[in-house]
Design a protein around this motif. Structure first.
Motif, PDB file in Angstrom:
ATOM      1  N   GLU A   1      -3.208 -10.575  -9.562  1.00 21.53           N
ATOM      2  CA  GLU A   1      -2.496 -10.861  -8.267  1.00 21.53           C
ATOM      3  C   GLU A   1      -1.334 -10.143  -8.737  1.00 21.53           C
ATOM      4  N   GLU A   2      -0.422  -9.782  -7.724  1.00 23.98           N
ATOM      5  CA  GLU A   2       1.018  -9.340  -7.811  1.00 23.98           C
ATOM      6  C   GLU A   2       1.675 -10.587  -8.605  1.00 23.98           C
ATOM      7  N   GLY A   3       2.510 -10.061  -9.690  1.00 22.39           N
ATOM      8  CA  GLY A   3       3.293 -11.259 -10.281  1.00 22.39           C
ATOM      9  C   GLY A   3       2.633 -12.445 -11.259  1.00 22.39           C
ATOM     10  N   GLU A   4       1.322 -11.948 -11.502  1.00 24.25           N
ATOM     11  CA  GLU A   4       0.421 -12.866 -12.122  1.00 24.25           C
ATOM     12  C   GLU A   4       0.314 -12.524 -13.794  1.00 24.25           C
ATOM     13  N   ILE A   5       0.246 -13.494 -14.326  1.00 25.91           N
ATOM     14  CA  ILE A   5      -0.292 -13.251 -15.701  1.00 25.91           C
ATOM     15  C   ILE A   5      -1.702 -13.719 -15.753  1.00 25.91           C
ATOM     16  N   LEU A   6      -2.554 -12.979 -16.284  1.00 30.64           N
ATOM     17  CA  LEU A   6      -4.056 -13.176 -16.273  1.00 30.64           C
ATOM     18  C   LEU A   6      -4.572 -12.928 -17.704  1.00 30.64           C
ATOM     19  N   ALA A   7      -5.324 -14.097 -18.165  1.00 32.44           N
ATOM     20  CA  ALA A   7      -5.872 -13.955 -19.404  1.00 32.44           C
ATOM     21  C   ALA A   7      -7.364 -13.487 -19.464  1.00 32.44           C
ATOM     22  N   VAL A   8      -7.778 -12.342 -20.379  1.00 33.89           N
ATOM     23  CA  VAL A   8      -9.337 -12.293 -20.224  1.00 33.89           C
ATOM     24  C   VAL A   8      -9.778 -12.613 -21.599  1.00 33.89           C
ATOM     25  N   ILE A   9     -10.272 -13.573 -21.894  1.00 34.79           N
ATOM     26  CA  ILE A   9     -11.047 -14.235 -23.216  1.00 34.79           C
ATOM     27  C   ILE A   9     -12.396 -14.210 -23.216  1.00 34.79           C
ATOM     28  N   GLY A  10     -12.948 -14.390 -24.568  1.00 31.19           N
ATOM     29  CA  GLY A  10     -14.332 -14.313 -24.710  1.00 31.19           C
ATOM     30  C   GLY A  10     -14.705 -14.262 -26.120  1.00 31.19           C
ATOM     31  N   PRO A  11     -15.791 -14.531 -26.693  1.00 31.38           N
ATOM     32  CA  PRO A  11     -16.067 -14.521 -28.133  1.00 31.38           C
ATOM     33  C   PRO A  11     -16.102 -12.940 -28.442  1.00 31.38           C
ATOM     34  N   ASN A  12     -16.395 -12.777 -29.831  1.00 29.59           N
ATOM     35  CA  ASN A  12     -16.388 -11.224 -30.311  1.00 29.59           C
ATOM     36  C   ASN A  12     -17.576 -10.576 -29.593  1.00 29.59           C
ATOM     37  N   GLY A  13     -17.493  -9.421 -29.174  1.00 31.76           N
ATOM     38  CA  GLY A  13     -18.545  -8.572 -28.460  1.00 31.76           C
ATOM     39  C   GLY A  13     -18.712  -9.102 -27.134  1.00 31.76           C
ATOM     40  N   ALA A  14     -17.900  -9.763 -26.321  1.00 31.75           N
ATOM     41  CA  ALA A  14     -17.856 -10.105 -25.148  1.00 31.75           C
ATOM     42  C   ALA A  14     -17.758  -9.066 -24.072  1.00 31.75           C
ATOM     43  N   GLY A  15     -17.034  -7.904 -24.662  1.00 30.68           N
ATOM     44  CA  GLY A  15     -16.682  -6.973 -23.621  1.00 30.68           C
ATOM     45  C   GLY A  15     -15.389  -6.748 -23.136  1.00 30.68           C
ATOM     46  N   LYS A  16     -14.523  -7.497 -23.759  1.00 32.18           N
ATOM     47  CA  LYS A  16     -12.845  -7.401 -23.541  1.00 32.18           C
ATOM     48  C   LYS A  16     -12.216  -6.097 -23.806  1.00 32.18           C
ATOM     49  N   SER A  17     -12.322  -5.489 -24.937  1.00 31.77           N
ATOM     50  CA  SER A  17     -12.211  -4.282 -25.374  1.00 31.77           C
ATOM     51  C   SER A  17     -12.377  -3.256 -24.330  1.00 31.77           C
TER      52      SER A  17
END
Ligand SMILES: Nc1ncnc2c1ncn2[C@@H]1O[C@H](COP(=O)(O)OP(=O)(O)O)[C@@H](O)[C@H]1O
Ligand SMILES: [Mg+2]
Length: 241
Positions: free
Chosen positions: A28-44
């Motif tokens: 969202e506009e103005g939001e701080i969103l975290a993407v988390i997950g264990p190693n290998g989850a696909g974050k990078s």
């Protein structure tokens, strides 16, 4: 508040491995969103798809309503999608200010030199690097390095900033300072999507959290909500990440 960034059913496969499977999420506009997950989850992988280093096999990515799925990284930067890396990559022989000028010129090539210079001074103030403006980038402390990496991304004048574990390696006290800085950046009008391993940082910063596991979104909501989610707990416990 509108969606500044939208990921629509994005999939990415590496040879036999499904790194992301029909992932949908938005910022969202103005939001701080975290993407988390264990190693290998696909974050990078997700961040690389967002910044344009990778292309999805299917699905779409919208930035401020525009389809950017097939745009190269520079074009995304020019539109206002900025990225800071875990591994800091400044030009060590240049001063902090010069590094930021390079970022400013790269991010918005059509902007005049004078305007770029004025913007760089603002970024120096915002990131607390004013007093180090003349220092060579190669001579900074780790915390200053992280500040410079954020500053370099900011110099490109992003509307959305993507952060890839920028707190990695910081001591708790330093991470607190970095958290305050990220808040200031958001308050200056930049929406932020960040990947982070350090849960205290996620808790302190994120308005909302998306949890990935084996390339799929398994939970979404406030930190408190996802931290109590059974699937999330199992995903982390299962692999001890
Ligand atoms: N370039 C690549 N080639 C092959 N496999 C990859 C590549 N990049 C990532 N992967 C695999 O894709 C999965 C997701 O990786 P990644 O996005 O790095 O996860 P995370 O950042 O959450 O740890 C992992 O199993 C990883 O080994
Ligand atoms: Mg990663």
């Amino acid at each position: 508040m509108g969606k500044v960034l939208e990921v629509i059913r994005v999939s990415k496969r590496f040879l036999g491995l499904q790194a992301l499977k029909e992932v949908s999420l938005h910022l969202e506009e103005g939001e701080i969103l975290a993407v988390i997950g264990p190693n290998g989850a696909g974050k990078s992988t997700l961040l690389n798809l967002l910044s344009g280093l990778l292309r999805p096999d299917s699905g779409r990515i919208l930035f401020q309503g525009q389809d950017i799925t097939h745009l190269p990284p520079e074009a995304r930067t020019h539109l206002g999608l900025g990225r800071a890396f875990q591994i800091v990559q400044p030009l060590p022989e240049l001063t902090v200010r010069e590094n930021l000028l390079v970022g400013a010129r790269f991010g918005k090539p059509q902007v005049r030199q004078k305007e770029a210079e004025a913007w760089v001074e603002e970024v120096l103030r915002l990131t607390g690097l004013e007093r180090r403006a003349e220092a060579l980038a190669g001579e900074l402390t780790l915390l200053e390095d992280k500040r410079l990496e954020l500053a370099r991304a900011l110099a490109t004048r992003p509307r959305v900033l993507l952060l890839d574990e920028v707190m990695a390696g910081l001591r708790p006290k330093e991470a607190e300072e970095a958290v305050a800085l990220v808040r200031r950046i958001r308050d200056a009008g930049v929406s932020i999507l960040f990947i982070e391993h350090l849960m205290p940082v996620v808790r302190a910063l994120a308005d909302r959290v998306v949890v990935l596991d084996y390339g799929e979104v398994i939970a979404e909501g406030t930190y408190e909500k996802v931290a109590q989610d059974q699937r999330v707990r199992e995903a982390y416990l299962g692999r001890g990440a």
